[in-house]
Design a protein around this motif. Structure first.
Motif, short mmCIF file in Angstrom:
data_model
loop_
_atom_site.label_atom_id
_atom_site.label_comp_id
_atom_site.label_asym_id
_atom_site.label_seq_id
_atom_site.Cartn_x
_atom_site.Cartn_y
_atom_site.Cartn_z
N PHE A 41 13.25 111.10 59.04
CA PHE A 41 13.27 110.22 57.88
C PHE A 41 12.28 109.08 58.06
N ILE A 42 12.30 108.44 59.23
CA ILE A 42 11.40 107.32 59.49
C ILE A 42 9.95 107.79 59.49
N ALA A 43 9.70 108.95 60.10
CA ALA A 43 8.33 109.47 60.13
C ALA A 43 7.83 109.78 58.71
N TRP A 44 8.67 110.41 57.89
CA TRP A 44 8.27 110.71 56.51
C TRP A 44 8.07 109.42 55.72
N PHE A 45 8.91 108.43 55.96
CA PHE A 45 8.80 107.18 55.22
C PHE A 45 7.48 106.47 55.52
N PHE A 46 7.07 106.47 56.79
CA PHE A 46 5.85 105.75 57.15
C PHE A 46 4.59 106.59 57.05
N LEU A 47 4.68 107.89 57.20
CA LEU A 47 3.48 108.72 57.18
C LEU A 47 3.15 109.29 55.80
N TYR A 48 4.13 109.32 54.92
CA TYR A 48 3.87 109.83 53.57
C TYR A 48 3.13 108.73 52.79
N PRO A 49 2.22 109.11 51.91
CA PRO A 49 1.49 108.07 51.16
C PRO A 49 2.44 107.09 50.48
N SER A 50 2.15 105.83 50.64
CA SER A 50 3.03 104.77 50.15
C SER A 50 2.95 104.66 48.62
N GLU A 51 4.00 105.06 48.00
CA GLU A 51 4.14 104.92 46.55
C GLU A 51 5.58 104.55 46.28
N TRP A 52 5.93 104.42 45.03
CA TRP A 52 7.27 103.98 44.69
C TRP A 52 8.34 105.03 45.02
N PHE A 53 7.96 106.30 45.12
CA PHE A 53 8.94 107.35 45.38
C PHE A 53 8.98 107.80 46.83
N SER A 54 8.27 107.12 47.74
CA SER A 54 8.26 107.54 49.14
C SER A 54 9.64 107.46 49.82
N PRO A 55 10.51 106.49 49.48
CA PRO A 55 11.86 106.55 50.07
C PRO A 55 12.64 107.79 49.62
N MET A 56 12.45 108.19 48.37
CA MET A 56 13.14 109.38 47.87
C MET A 56 12.62 110.64 48.57
N VAL A 57 11.32 110.70 48.79
CA VAL A 57 10.73 111.84 49.50
C VAL A 57 11.23 111.88 50.94
N ALA A 58 11.35 110.71 51.56
CA ALA A 58 11.83 110.65 52.94
C ALA A 58 13.27 111.16 53.04
N VAL A 59 14.09 110.87 52.03
CA VAL A 59 15.47 111.34 52.04
C VAL A 59 15.53 112.83 51.74
N TRP A 60 14.84 113.28 50.70
CA TRP A 60 14.93 114.67 50.25
C TRP A 60 14.18 115.65 51.14
N ALA A 61 13.14 115.22 51.83
CA ALA A 61 12.38 116.12 52.69
C ALA A 61 12.50 115.76 54.17
N ILE A 106 7.55 121.39 66.73
CA ILE A 106 8.50 122.02 65.81
C ILE A 106 8.72 121.13 64.59
N LEU A 107 8.91 119.84 64.80
CA LEU A 107 9.09 118.92 63.68
C LEU A 107 7.85 118.88 62.80
N GLY A 108 6.67 118.90 63.40
CA GLY A 108 5.44 118.90 62.61
C GLY A 108 5.30 120.15 61.76
N VAL A 109 5.60 121.31 62.34
CA VAL A 109 5.50 122.56 61.58
C VAL A 109 6.51 122.59 60.44
N VAL A 110 7.75 122.20 60.74
CA VAL A 110 8.78 122.19 59.69
C VAL A 110 8.42 121.18 58.60
N SER A 111 7.91 120.02 58.98
CA SER A 111 7.53 119.01 57.98
C SER A 111 6.37 119.48 57.11
N ILE A 112 5.39 120.15 57.72
CA ILE A 112 4.27 120.68 56.93
C ILE A 112 4.77 121.74 55.96
N LEU A 113 5.69 122.58 56.42
CA LEU A 113 6.25 123.59 55.51
C LEU A 113 7.02 122.93 54.37
#
Length: 172
Positions: free
Chosen positions: A87-107, A146-153
Motif C-alpha cells: 500500500f505504501i509503495a503504491w501510494f508513493f510510487l504511483y503518479p501523484s493525483e487525486w485518486f492515488s490513495p484509492m489506487v493504493a487501496v484497490w491495487a 515477487i511484489l514487483g511482478v505482481v504489482s506490474i500485473l
C-alpha cells in the motif's frame, strides 16, 4: 541426526493437521467449482462476487493454518505487513493525483497479499542457506521481485481475461 529429528517432527505435525488441510482443499474446490460459476453468471462487476471471496478467504486461512500450524499468527502478521508495505509503495510510487490513495487501496493491498502468499510458498520450498545474512538478502530480493511482478500485473495487466475472451470472440 538433528536433521532427521526435525524431519520426523515436521511429518508428525503435518499428519496431525491432515484433516484441516483436507477441509481447506474441499472449501477451495467448492468455491472454485460451484460458488464462483454460480455467482459469475449473475454478476456484472467483480465486487458482486461476495460469496466467492468469502469462501476463498476461508479456504486460504484454513490451508494456512493447516500448513503453518503454530506459526499461523506469524503468517498472518507477514501478510498484513506485506499488504501495508505494498500500500505504501503504491501510494508513493504511483503518479501523484487525486485518486492515488484509492489506487493504493484497490491495487496495493491485494497485490501485497498475493505477493505475500506467493513469497511464503516460494520461501518454504526453494530458499535455503546456512548463512543467515545471505539467507536474509535472498529472501528480501525474492520478495521484492515477487511484489514487483505482481504489482506490474495489477497495474499494466488490466482485465486480461476480458481481453483474451474478446480476442477469441473476434476470431469467430
Amino acid at each position: 541426526m538433528k536433521e532427521n529429528i526435525r524431519k520426523n517432527s515436521m511429518n508428525e505435525g503435518i499428519n496431525a493437521r491432515k484433516p484441516i488441510l483436507i477441509a481447506g482443499v474441499v472449501i477451495l474446490t467448492i468455491s472454485l467449482c460451484f460458488i464462483f460459476p454460480f455467482e459469475y453468471n449473475r454478476t456484472n462487476y467483480i465486487t458482486d462476487l461476495k460469496f466467492t471471496f468469502l469462501s476463498l478467504a476461508a479456504a486460504m486461512f484454513t490451508l494456512m493454518f493447516g500448513l503453518m500450524g503454530k506459526h499461523f499468527s506469524k503468517g498472518l502478521l507477514f501478510l498484513v505487513c506485506s499488504a501495508l508495505f505494498s500500500f505504501i509503495a503504491w501510494f508513493f510510487l504511483y503518479p501523484s493525483e487525486w485518486f492515488s490513495p484509492m489506487v493504493a487501496v484497490w491495487a496495493g493491498v491485494p497485490s501485497g497479499v498475493i505477493a505475500g502468499l506467493l513469497f511464503m510458498l516460494f520461501n518454504f520450498e526453494f530458499i535455503k542457506d546456512e548463512n543467515r545474512y545471505i539467507l536474509f538478502f535472498k529472501r528480501l530480493i525474492s520478495y521484492l521481485v515477487i511484489l514487483g511482478v505482481v504489482s506490474i500485473l495489477f497495474d499494466k495487466g488490466g482485465d486480461w481475461i476480458f481481453d483474451i475472451s474478446e480476442y477469441f470472440n473476434s476470431r469467430k
